[in-house]
Write an enzyme that holds these catalytic residues in place. Structure first.
Site, mmCIF file in Angstrom:
data_model
loop_
_atom_site.group_PDB
_atom_site.id
_atom_site.type_symbol
_atom_site.label_atom_id
_atom_site.label_comp_id
_atom_site.label_asym_id
_atom_site.label_seq_id
_atom_site.Cartn_x
_atom_site.Cartn_y
_atom_site.Cartn_z
ATOM 1 N N THR A 53 0.859 -1.187 0.000
ATOM 2 C CA THR A 53 0.000 0.000 0.000
ATOM 3 C C THR A 53 0.893 1.233 0.000
ATOM 4 O O THR A 53 1.898 1.294 0.705
ATOM 5 C CB THR A 53 -1.023 -0.007 1.157
ATOM 6 O OG1 THR A 53 -1.862 1.152 1.031
ATOM 7 C CG2 THR A 53 -0.367 -0.012 2.527
ATOM 8 N N GLU A 54 0.528 2.206 -0.850
ATOM 9 C CA GLU A 54 1.421 3.328 -1.165
ATOM 10 C C GLU A 54 1.775 4.171 0.056
ATOM 11 O O GLU A 54 2.786 4.854 0.074
ATOM 12 C CB GLU A 54 0.782 4.223 -2.231
ATOM 13 C CG GLU A 54 -0.452 4.979 -1.731
ATOM 14 C CD GLU A 54 -1.212 5.678 -2.848
ATOM 15 O OE1 GLU A 54 -1.065 5.288 -4.010
ATOM 16 O OE2 GLU A 54 -1.976 6.607 -2.542
#
Lengths: 219, 226
Positions: A53-54
Site C-alpha cells: 500500500t502506497e
C-alpha cells in the site's frame, strides 16, 4: 484459470476473481483504490502474494473492523486494515521507490480509457471544471513490472473505453499490459496489436462492435 | 540543537507570513492535528502548504484553507468527497494549486533533504503534469526533469522522541514524516512521548535527531479528521 461459467458478462466480483487467478504466486502487488481492491478477496494464503500500500506498508492484511481498528494503520483508500505476519512499514519516498524502481511485480488499476498502444487515462476526465487529482496512479502505472487494468468495456452510455487513441489526459504512456473487462480479457501486445484472450458471454465478432479498432484472436 | 518546547503554540511561533510549510499525514494517520490547530491560532498567512491532500472536513488544513491563510498548495490528491473548503477557494481563484504525482511529491521532498539539485524520472512523461518540463531519454525510457521541494518549516507527527531528537513512528503514520523533517529548514514534530537519551533502540530509530529542530509532547493526540 477459474472454473466459473462464462456464458454471460461477468459481475465485478467475478472479474476480480479472474484477475486474482492471473496474479503470479509469490508476487508483490499493488491494488488500486476502488474495484481493484476487491481482487484481494480472491487471493489465498497459498498464492503467497504480498500486498503493497502506497502509504508505507508491505504485507497489508484484510480490512479491520470494530476493536481491530487502529487509526495509525490504514490503506491508500484510507480504510483501516490489519497487519500480516512478516509485514513492514516504511516512509513515503521508500514506498514510491518500490514502485518507481520496478520492484513491484504487478499493479491493478481502474481506467477511464485504455488505448491499443497501452496508454492509460485514469486520473482526469479533462473537463474544464474538474479539479485534477492524481495520487499515486502515474507512479504505479509507469513503475510496476506489469500493469493490469480492470474496467467495464464501455461507459454507462455505451461509449467504448478500449479505444484507438485516448482522448482524455494520460496517466502513463504504453504502460498497460492487460485489460480485464466484464466482456473479455485483452492482451496489449505492442505496435497497436490487441489480442482477445477470452470472452465472457459474447464472441469476438460481437466484441469487435464495441471496440473501434481491429482486434486479433488468440492463437 | 534540539529545542523541546512546552506547547504547540510555542512550537509554531516562528512561522512567518508567506512561509512554505510542509504538513505530514496521509488521511488520519500521521496528521499533526495539534500543530495545525496551533498554526491556525498563531495567525501566519499567505502560506504555501505541501501536503498529500488539500484538507478534509472542517478541521486542520481544511480550516486553514477556509480561513484564507493558504495562498498556494502543492499536493497529489486535492479532490476528495470532503475537500469542500479547498474546492470553494480553488474555484474562486483564491488558491494556487500544483498537482504532483505522489511519488514525485515524495521524491522531490526527499531530494531537498538530501541536497539533490534535480532528478529525472519516467513518472508523468507524456501527461499534462510534465508539460513545460525538460525531457530526456535515459536507458531507453523518456524521463522528466523534476526539482526538489524545499520548505521553511515542517509540521509532522511521530510516536516517540528521545532527548536527542531521534524519532520512531507508529505503523502507517510514518508516511511523509521522515522526509519532511529532513527537507525543511526548521522541522517541528509533535510526539506522544519524550524519553531520555538511551531509551530508544539505536537500531530502530527512523529519523535521526540531526533532522529534528523542535519537539513538543502532545499526549494522546486526537485522531485527525479523515
Amino acid at each position: 484459470m477459474t472454473s466459473m461459467t462464462k456464458d454471460r458478462a461477468l459481475s465485478p466480483d467475478e472479474l476480480a476473481q479472474v484477475v486474482a487467478a492471473d496474479i503470479p504466486a509469490g508476487a508483490y502487488v499493488n491494488l488500486g483504490i476502488g474495484q481493484p481492491t476487491s481482487v484481494s478477496n480472491y487471493l489465498t494464503p497459498e498464492d503467497d502474494v504480498t500486498l503493497h500500500t502506497e502509504n508505507g506498508m508491505l504485507g497489508m492484511g484484510a480490512q479491520a473492523h470494530g476493536e481491530e481498528i487502529d487509526p495509525d494503520l490504514i490503506n491508500a483508500g484510507k480504510i483501516p486494515v490489519k497487519e500480516t505476519d512478516g509485514c513492514s512499514y516504511f516512509h513515503h519516498a521508500d514506498s514510491f521507490a518500490m514502485m518507481r524502481g520496478g520492484h513491484l511485480d504487478c499493479c491493478v488499476l481502474g481506467a477511464f480509457q485504455v488505448d491499443r498502444n497501452g496508454n492509460l487515462a485514469n486520473w482526469h476526465t479533462g473537463k474544464p471544471d474538474a479539479i485534477p487529482a492524481v495520487g499515486g496512479a502515474m507512479d504505479l502505472a509507469t513503475g510496476a513490472k506489469q500493469t493490469f487494468v480492470m474496467m467495464t468495456l464501455t461507459t454507462k452510455n455505451g461509449q467504448p473505453k478500449l479505444v484507438g487513441e485516448c482522448t482524455m489526459p494520460l496517466t502513463g504512456v504504453g504502460c498497460v499490459n492487460r485489460v480485464y473487462t466484464d466482456q473479455a480479457v485483452f492482451l496489449i501486445e505492442g505496435d497497436g496489436r490487441v489480442v482477445v484472450r477470452e470472452t465472457f458471454g459474447c464472441d469476438v465478432e460481437e466484441l469487435q462492435e464495441l471496440v473501434p479498432f481491429p482486434l486479433e484472436r488468440s492463437a | 540543537m534540539l529545542n523541546i518546547v512546552e506547547s504547540a503554540a510555542q512550537a509554531v511561533a516562528p512561522i512567518t507570513d508567506g512561509a512554505t510549510v510542509m504538513i505530514g499525514g496521509f488521511g488520519v494517520a500521521g496528521q499533526p492535528v495539534e500543530l495545525i490547530d496551533a498554526l491556525i491560532d498563531q495567525g501566519a498567512t499567505g502560506l504555501t502548504v505541501v501536503n498529500n491532500n488539500a484538507g478534509n472536513g472542517d478541521v486542520g488544513l481544511a480550516k486553514l484553507i477556509q480561513l484564507g491563510r493558504v495562498r498556494r498548495i502543492i499536493c497529489s490528491f486535492p479532490r476528495q468527497a470532503d475537500s469542500h473548503h479547498f474546492d470553494a477557494r480553488y474555484r474562486a481563484g483564491e488558491i494556487d494549486l500544483e498537482v504532483v504525482p505522489q511519488g514525485n511529491l515524495a521524491e522531490r521532498i526527499r531530494a531537498a533533504g538530501a541536497g539533490i539539485g534535480a532528478f529525472f524520472t519516467p513518472t508523468g512523461y507524456g501527461t499534462p503534469l510534465a508539460e513545460g518540463k525538460e525531457v530526456r531519454e535515459f536507458n531507453g525510457r523518456m524521463q522528466v526533469l523534476e526539482l526538489p521541494i524545499t520548505a521553511d518549516f515542517s509540521l509532522t507527527k511521530a510516536a516517540t522522541a528521545d532527548e536527542a531528537g531521534n524519532l520512531v513512528y507508529r505503523k502507517t503514520a510514518r508516511n511523509f514524516g521522515p522526509i519532511m523533517a529532513a527537507a525543511a529548514e526548521t522541522s517541528i514534530v509533535q510526539v506522544t512521548d519524550i524519553v531520555e537519551r538511551g531509551r530508544l533502540d539505536p537500531e530502530a530509530i527512523v529519523t535521526p535527531g540531526i533532522y529534528v529542530d523542535t519537539v513538543v509532547r502532545v499526549p494522546g493526540p486526537a485522531a485527525g479528521s479523515d
